[in-house]
Design an enzyme around this catalytic site. Structure first.
Site, PDB file in Angstrom:
ATOM      1  N   GLU A 285      71.873   6.772 -55.198  1.00  0.00           N
ATOM      2  CA  GLU A 285      71.618   4.951 -54.662  1.00  0.00           C
ATOM      3  C   GLU A 285      70.517   4.408 -54.332  1.00  0.00           C
ATOM      4  O   GLU A 285      70.762   2.968 -54.338  1.00  0.00           O
ATOM      5  CB  GLU A 285      71.856   5.600 -52.875  1.00  0.00           C
ATOM      6  CG  GLU A 285      73.566   6.228 -52.375  1.00  0.00           C
ATOM      7  CD  GLU A 285      73.524   6.208 -50.721  1.00  0.00           C
ATOM      8  OE1 GLU A 285      72.355   5.890 -50.025  1.00  0.00           O
ATOM      9  OE2 GLU A 285      74.486   6.187 -50.200  1.00  0.00           O
ATOM     10  N   HIS A 306      78.095  28.601 -69.063  1.00  0.00           N
ATOM     11  CA  HIS A 306      78.519  29.813 -69.325  1.00  0.00           C
ATOM     12  C   HIS A 306      79.557  28.253 -69.196  1.00  0.00           C
ATOM     13  O   HIS A 306      80.628  29.177 -69.295  1.00  0.00           O
ATOM     14  CB  HIS A 306      78.593  30.614 -68.331  1.00  0.00           C
ATOM     15  CG  HIS A 306      77.341  31.798 -68.892  1.00  0.00           C
ATOM     16  ND1 HIS A 306      77.296  32.329 -69.955  1.00  0.00           N
ATOM     17  CD2 HIS A 306      76.396  31.504 -68.643  1.00  0.00           C
ATOM     18  CE1 HIS A 306      76.859  32.928 -70.027  1.00  0.00           C
ATOM     19  NE2 HIS A 306      75.210  32.671 -69.975  1.00  0.00           N
ATOM     20  N   LYS A 420      84.433   1.777 -47.036  1.00  0.00           N
ATOM     21  CA  LYS A 420      84.405   2.072 -45.717  1.00  0.00           C
ATOM     22  C   LYS A 420      85.442   0.834 -45.518  1.00  0.00           C
ATOM     23  O   LYS A 420      86.636   1.099 -43.872  1.00  0.00           O
ATOM     24  CB  LYS A 420      82.941   1.610 -44.857  1.00  0.00           C
ATOM     25  CG  LYS A 420      82.197   2.640 -45.506  1.00  0.00           C
ATOM     26  CD  LYS A 420      80.989   2.757 -44.509  1.00  0.00           C
ATOM     27  CE  LYS A 420      79.821   3.704 -44.463  1.00  0.00           C
ATOM     28  NZ  LYS A 420      78.344   3.531 -44.086  1.00  0.00           N
TER      29      LYS A 420
HETATM   30  O1  PA5 Z   1      70.765   6.627 -47.329  1.00  0.00           O
HETATM   31  C1  PA5 Z   1      71.691   5.649 -46.686  1.00  0.00           C
HETATM   32  O2  PA5 Z   1      71.374   5.424 -46.328  1.00  0.00           O
HETATM   33  C2  PA5 Z   1      73.033   6.670 -46.828  1.00  0.00           C
HETATM   34  O3  PA5 Z   1      73.105   8.045 -47.204  1.00  0.00           O
HETATM   35  C3  PA5 Z   1      73.103   6.901 -45.331  1.00  0.00           C
HETATM   36  O4  PA5 Z   1      71.982   8.449 -44.872  1.00  0.00           O
HETATM   37  C4  PA5 Z   1      74.866   7.834 -45.088  1.00  0.00           C
HETATM   38  O5  PA5 Z   1      75.533   6.629 -44.841  1.00  0.00           O
HETATM   39  C5  PA5 Z   1      74.197   8.335 -43.599  1.00  0.00           C
HETATM   40  O6  PA5 Z   1      74.276   7.016 -42.671  1.00  0.00           O
HETATM   41  P1  PA5 Z   1      73.839   7.167 -40.681  1.00  0.00           P
HETATM   42  O7  PA5 Z   1      72.706   7.667 -41.219  1.00  0.00           O
HETATM   43  O8  PA5 Z   1      73.350   5.948 -40.795  1.00  0.00           O
HETATM   44  O9  PA5 Z   1      74.768   7.928 -40.226  1.00  0.00           O
END
Ligand code: PA5
Length: 443
Positions: A285, A306, A420
């Site tokens: 990310e 393996h 989303k």
């Molecule tokens: O690192 C990030 O920002 C995302 O992976 C969020 O942690 C994830 O989408 C969950 O979001 P939230 O904590 O708002 O539910």
């Protein structure tokens, strides 16, 4: 003892003065706040700024939940899930589920998928147990955990009533915004705050990770102590020669610039498997954007030799690997001699399993290097809270430096929104009427 020893001798990368200067500039940006995404730098000084009061509040809430329930359902996804899961798996006996007596409540996870079968099986299994829940969402609006929480909340209220639900449900969310914050305030749940300036994937050392871990019996003070040591070791005033995070960032960027597009993180300890998952989110990310970034993948060894071993050894030469090496095991198992020796293993008699594992690790390293897979080794002394705390911070700091060296904003995740929007349109969420018509034509 050093908690993180970085060995780059088999990476094929010589760290140049220019690369050191580049990494030093990137590290300085994390402190000056002059880089991209500078409103999400709260994690940089986080370990050393956790107050005794905050720690005490987390531990008190954990004790409260531990006294109430034998299963605590931890609800969250992404950065609100992977850190707690990674550390809990690392610190747990792999066969805890077979023990008759449990020292700690069992922490189980929900809201990290939308599987009906997973949800059914979880709810079915919970019937036999007293339960509590920790619901975690920074935005407070994420669909997966919201669905899971609706179901768990109803179950807790049905069993124990609304008043008792307040003793069994804790919310961890933004201090002011989001549906979860509103819901928690209306229902009167105790809440912990995810700081505004700490993004989800950097939040494991906030209550997001620490409350579920304390419930699961993890020594969170030792975890933070390890992270503090690494915070100091990687500070901007430390020389790059002494900063393992900066060196790791330099080497992986040098490899990427030579065409190594995939980094495999692996270890020879199955308890670290979810550390791989946490690391994949952290790097995927943070760096995978604007058409750039190393693809973070993982293996657990020797098992995956393996299955993936063939590709690693001889497939497309775009890989490098980073191995988390554990210097000493916690327990001792010796291979005995056998009078018939039908399996031909008497040459190993008297050796500990860990000696065999270490020779596998060294042998694989050389084989992969010979096969043109550069190797980076990150050694921790053992799997304990201090080492794991240090490892988490080591990777976080390296990620910040590396992202800036790559030239991206390591602290946003614009690409996460695309799925989303489609999902909401397909589900006819109010406000998505036009998108809904369009997307359905494409199916
Ligand atoms: O690192 C990030 O920002 C995302 O992976 C969020 O942690 C994830 O989408 C969950 O979001 P939230 O904590 O708002 O539910």
């Amino acid at each position: 003892m050093e908690l993180i020893k970085l060995d780059i001798r088999k990476s094929g990368v010589e760290i140049t003065a220019e690369a050191k200067a580049e990494a030093a500039r990137a590290n300085e940006l994390l402190y000056s706040g002059k880089g991209a995404g500078n409103d999400f730098l709260g994690w940089v000084n986080l370990p050393s700024s956790i107050s005794a009061d905050e720690m005490a509040a987390i531990k008190a809430e954990a004790e409260h939940l531990r006294a109430k329930a034998d299963v605590v359902v931890c609800i969250g996804i992404g950065g609100s899930y992977l850190g707690a899961r990674a550390v809990l798996e690392a610190m747990s006996n792999s066969f805890e589920f077979l023990r008759k007596e449990h020292k700690n409540p069992t922490v189980v996870f929900a809201g990290q998928n939308i599987s009906e079968d997973y949800t059914y099986e979880l709810m079915d299994a919970l019937k036999e147990h007293s339960i509590a829940a920790i619901v975690i969402s920074k935005s407070g609006t994420t669909t997966e955990p919201a669905i899971a929480f609706r179901i768990i909340k109803e179950e807790i209220e049905r069993r124990y009533g609304k008043a008792e639900a307040r003793e069994r449900i804790v919310a961890i969310t933004d201090k002011a915004r989001g549906a979860l914050k509103t819901l928690a305030d209306n229902e009167g749940y105790p809440t912990f705050v995810i700081p505004d300036n700490v993004g989800g994937r950097f939040s494991v050392l906030t209550p997001v990770g620490m409350l579920p871990l304390a419930v699961g019996g993890v020594d969170i003070e030792a975890l933070i102590a390890g992270a503090v040591e690494m915070e100091k070791a990687t500070a901007a005033d430390k020389s790059i020669d002494e900063n393992p995070s900066a060196q790791y960032a330099i080497v992986r960027n040098a490899l990427y610039r030579e065409g190594r597009k995939i980094e495999l993180l692996g270890s020879y300890e199955p308890r670290l498997q979810y550390i791989n998952e946490w690391w994949k989110q952290l790097y995927g990310e943070s760096e995978g954007k604007e058409g750039k970034g190393i693809f973070p993948a993982s293996v657990t060894l020797t098992a995956d030799l393996h299955s993936m071993g063939q590709y690693i050894q001889e497939g497309e030469r775009t890989l490098f690997e980073t191995i988390i090496s554990v210097a000493a095991p916690a327990f001792k198992v010796v291979i005995e001699s056998d009078k018939d020796n039908l399996d031909g293993l008497n040459y190993l008699a008297g050796k500990r399993i860990s000696e065999v594992n270490k020779m596998a690790e060294l042998g694989v390293q050389l084989a992969h290097v010979d096969g043109n897979v550069p190797n980076i080794r990150v050694e921790i002394p053992r799997i304990d809270e201090r080492s794991i705390g240090a490892l988490l911070y080591f990777f976080e700091k390296a990620c910040g430096i590396s992202g800036y060296m790559l030239g991206v904003n390591p602290f946003n995740q614009p690409g996460v929104e695309a799925y989303k929007k489609n999902m909401f349109a397909l589900l006819d969420k109010p406000g998505y009427e036009e998108a809904s018509k369009e997307i359905k034509k494409r199916l």
